[in-house]
Design an enzyme around this catalytic site. Structure first.
Site, short mmCIF file in Angstrom:
data_model
loop_
_atom_site.label_atom_id
_atom_site.label_comp_id
_atom_site.label_asym_id
_atom_site.label_seq_id
_atom_site.Cartn_x
_atom_site.Cartn_y
_atom_site.Cartn_z
N GLY A 13 0.78 -1.18 -0.03
CA GLY A 13 -0.21 0.07 -0.21
C GLY A 13 0.74 1.25 0.02
N ASP A 19 3.58 -4.80 -7.46
CA ASP A 19 3.15 -3.61 -6.89
C ASP A 19 3.74 -2.46 -7.73
OD1 ASP A 19 5.51 -4.68 -5.51
OD2 ASP A 19 5.39 -2.67 -4.56
N ASN A 20 4.63 -2.60 -8.55
CA ASN A 20 5.15 -1.64 -9.54
C ASN A 20 4.74 -1.87 -10.94
OD1 ASN A 20 6.28 -0.39 -7.11
ND2 ASN A 20 8.24 -1.48 -7.58
N ARG A 47 -2.47 -1.02 -9.72
CA ARG A 47 -1.11 -1.87 -10.01
C ARG A 47 -1.77 -3.40 -10.15
NH1 ARG A 47 2.94 1.18 -6.83
NH2 ARG A 47 1.92 3.22 -6.33
N GLY A 67 2.58 3.68 1.37
CA GLY A 67 3.30 3.97 3.04
C GLY A 67 4.04 5.26 2.90
N ARG A 68 3.86 5.99 1.64
CA ARG A 68 4.64 7.13 1.83
C ARG A 68 4.06 8.16 0.49
NH1 ARG A 68 10.32 6.06 -1.53
NH2 ARG A 68 9.34 4.18 -2.55
N LYS A 86 3.96 12.04 -3.04
CA LYS A 86 5.06 11.18 -2.56
C LYS A 86 5.89 11.72 -1.46
CE LYS A 86 7.51 7.22 -4.68
NZ LYS A 86 7.86 6.91 -5.92
N ASP A 116 6.84 4.17 -10.44
CA ASP A 116 7.95 3.66 -9.30
C ASP A 116 9.24 3.68 -9.81
OD1 ASP A 116 5.81 4.01 -7.67
OD2 ASP A 116 5.85 1.95 -6.86
N ARG A 151 3.02 13.50 -8.11
CA ARG A 151 3.23 12.60 -9.39
C ARG A 151 1.86 12.48 -10.15
NH1 ARG A 151 5.37 6.52 -8.58
NH2 ARG A 151 3.60 6.10 -7.08
P1 AMP Z 1 8.82 0.63 -3.38
O1 AMP Z 1 9.84 -0.34 -3.31
O2 AMP Z 1 9.39 2.14 -3.53
O3 AMP Z 1 8.05 0.16 -4.41
O4 AMP Z 1 8.00 0.60 -2.18
C1 AMP Z 1 7.61 -0.55 -1.53
C2 AMP Z 1 6.68 -0.36 -0.57
O5 AMP Z 1 7.43 -0.11 0.59
C3 AMP Z 1 5.48 0.33 -0.73
O6 AMP Z 1 4.49 -0.10 -0.16
C4 AMP Z 1 5.79 1.88 -0.25
O7 AMP Z 1 4.95 2.68 0.09
C5 AMP Z 1 6.70 1.36 1.16
N1 AMP Z 1 7.70 2.35 1.54
C6 AMP Z 1 8.74 2.65 0.74
N2 AMP Z 1 9.37 3.88 1.46
C7 AMP Z 1 8.64 3.88 2.55
C8 AMP Z 1 8.75 4.98 3.36
N3 AMP Z 1 9.83 5.61 3.65
N4 AMP Z 1 7.69 4.90 4.38
C9 AMP Z 1 6.76 4.24 4.47
N5 AMP Z 1 6.66 3.20 3.38
C10 AMP Z 1 7.67 3.16 2.49
MG MG Z 2 6.44 0.66 -5.48
#
Ligand code: AMP
Ligand code: MG
Length: 480
Positions: free
Chosen positions: A87, A245-246, A180, A89-90, A110, A255, A173
């Site tokens: 989900g 998820d990407n 996804r 997360g940021r 983001k 992403d 963004r």
């Molecule tokens: P990503 O690898 O960047 O596609 O992120 C994978 C997952 O990690 C996603 O659910 C993001 O929302 C979460 N995520 C990445 N960085 C952070 C962060 N700094 N704080 C909270 N969630 C994060």
């Molecule tokens: Mg991602």
């Protein structure tokens, strides 16, 4: 003047498990780094002139009228391992805008703080990945490859703790949606068939209005992803984190984490520092897409009444990816070689060039651009052994001659296909380093250099150069 966003928030009308409402966190000292006014105009967004006002909006400190901020839920396979709960997360979806031409776009912040899906993360981003995504996504759009876009970047005045303390930032963004494969997987894994059906209907209406049901959706996504990955490979792009998820249903690139455009060509090239086994290497991308699309098929299966028939139909659709990818990829390669027609042996001719380039450690972009010029023999200069390309150049010339096409026309077509400039990793890193010290002029210059990648421009030669010894970046780090 206050900002005006033509919001119409359809995702917020989906069933509850699809998202959690969440306001962006306020930040202490937002400052505007960049705003993409041509994109704002295309979206029908009216923006104030005052950078301070813009910084308030694009940091999340001031919500534009009509926003209905939420974090989207999704799951996903990361490097092949299942995560039932990922989900945003940021990230926070401010809402969707309806552009003057009727097209719908997500507006997402983001790096705007914690959400229900942050797990151990702080929900923040630092300036490096924000600028990287801004640069690469806009470069991708200029290369005419489907992608999310960057509307704005701001610094927050906060320090974000990573390996060291770093300046915090927020990227705005834009995407035709952020739905996804993992969004479908999330609902399928929860066996929430009502929500899954609603998401399926929503996605079809939004992206493929003529598609018939889940099978039609799957078929359309397979086609869109086959074309997208062929286009990536045509510019030497390595996504780096092709987790489910990407990967979007729309067929847009999203992403941008540890991604990169290759300098010297090699099919096994990997950039992501966490991709130890080369799962997401350049030439693996089509196979990974198949794997991911099979996860989408699995997630759609509960929507099919006759499960066995559904499995048969979906298996056939997934097996069809390879032919659809090859057709797209061979089309990309023919265009790169300046071929207007299709003849037996064309794919072999192109693949032979790539094999020679790998041996010669030749720069991907520079070889194809050199072939697109009035003196294609300049491609030889890109090889450690310049004679390595000679037999191939003769074969290519012979094939070109069979077409009898006007040479000036062929050159124009090749130059409109083979860019002179790509966002080279060493340039991006230099830009980030300068910006981290407060100097944003390299960022502005790089953005300007990448805005018209197909045009020759002698003033921009430094952006066309391959990295010098010691300048090359061999790994990029996760975009957190
Ligand atoms: P990503 O690898 O960047 O596609 O992120 C994978 C997952 O990690 C996603 O659910 C993001 O929302 C979460 N995520 C990445 N960085 C952070 C962060 N700094 N704080 C909270 N969630 C994060
Ligand atoms: Mg991602």
């Amino acid at each position: 003047m206050t900002a005006r966003f033509p919001f119409d928030n359809s995702y917020a009308r989906l069933p509850a498990p699809c998202f959690t409402r969440q306001r962006p966190q306020c930040v202490p000292d937002p400052r505007l780094v960049a705003v993409n006014r041509p994109l704002a105009a295309r979206l029908g967004i009216a923006l104030p002139d005052d950078p301070a006002e813009l910084a308030l909006i694009f940091s999340g400190n001031a919500l534009p009228n009509g926003a209905d901020p939420l974090a989207q839920a999704y799951a996903g396979h990361q490097f092949g391992g299942w995560s039932p709960q990922l989900g945003d997360g940021r990230a926070i979806l401010l809402g969707e805008v309806l552009a003057p031409d009727g097209a719908r776009f997500d507006i997402q912040l983001k790096g705007s703080g914690r959400t229900a899906y942050s797990r151990m993360g702080d929900g923040k981003a630092w300036l490096g990945p924000v600028l990287r995504e801004y640069i690469v996504s806009e470069a991708m759009a200029a290369l005419r490859i489907p992608t999310s876009r960057a509307l704005a970047a701001v610094t927050t005045g906060e320090i974000v703790l990573r390996e060291r303390p770093l300046p915090g930032a927020v990227l705005t963004r834009v995407a035709s949606s952020h739905i996804r494969i993992g969004t479908f997987q999330y609902l399928a894994a929860r066996r929430d068939i009502t929500a899954l059906q609603a998401l399926c209907d929503h996605t079809i209406a939004r992206h493929y209005p003529t598609a018939q049901g889940p099978a039609g959706l799957l078929d359309a996504v397979i086609g869109a992803q086959a074309r997208l990955i062929a286009q990536w490979m045509g510019v030497g792009f390595i996504h780096g984190v092709m987790n489910t998820d990407n990967m979007t249903l729309s067929g847009e690139t999203i992403d941008y984490g540890p991604c990169a455009f290759m300098d010297a060509y090699h099919p096994d090239r990997v950039f992501s520092s966490i991709d130890q086994f080369g799962r997401y290497a350049y030439a693996n991308q089509p196979q990974i897409a198949v794997w991911n699309l099979a996860q989408l098929a699995t997630a759609l299966l509960p929507l099919i009444a006759d499960r066995d028939a559904g499995i048969d139909a979906f298996t056939q659709a997934i097996n069809g990816f390879s032919d659809r990818f090859d057709a797209a990829w061979h089309g990309v390669l023919r265009a790169k070689l300046g071929l207007a027609t299709e003849a037996p042996g064309d794919a072999e001719l192109a693949l032979e060039l790539l094999a020679r380039m790998a041996e010669a450690r030749a720069d991907f972009t520079r070889v194809f651009r050199a072939l697109s010029g009035p003196d294609p023999r300049r491609a030889r200069d890109e090889c450690i052994d310049p004679t390595a390309l000679d037999p191939w150049l003769a074969r290519w010339q012979a094939r070109i001659d069979t077409e009898g096409r006007d040479e000036a026309q062929r050159i124009r077509a090749m130059q409109a296909t083979n860019p002179a400039r790509i966002p080279r990793n060493h340039r991006i890193e230099q830009t980030i380093e300068a910006a981290t010290k407060g100097d944003f002029s390299p960022f502005a210059q790089l953005m300007a250099a990448l805005a018209h990648p197909f045009d020759d421009d002698a003033h921009l030669a430094t952006y066309e150069a391959a990295p010098a010894e010691g300048e090359a970046i061999t790994a990029t780090f996760c975009g957190t």
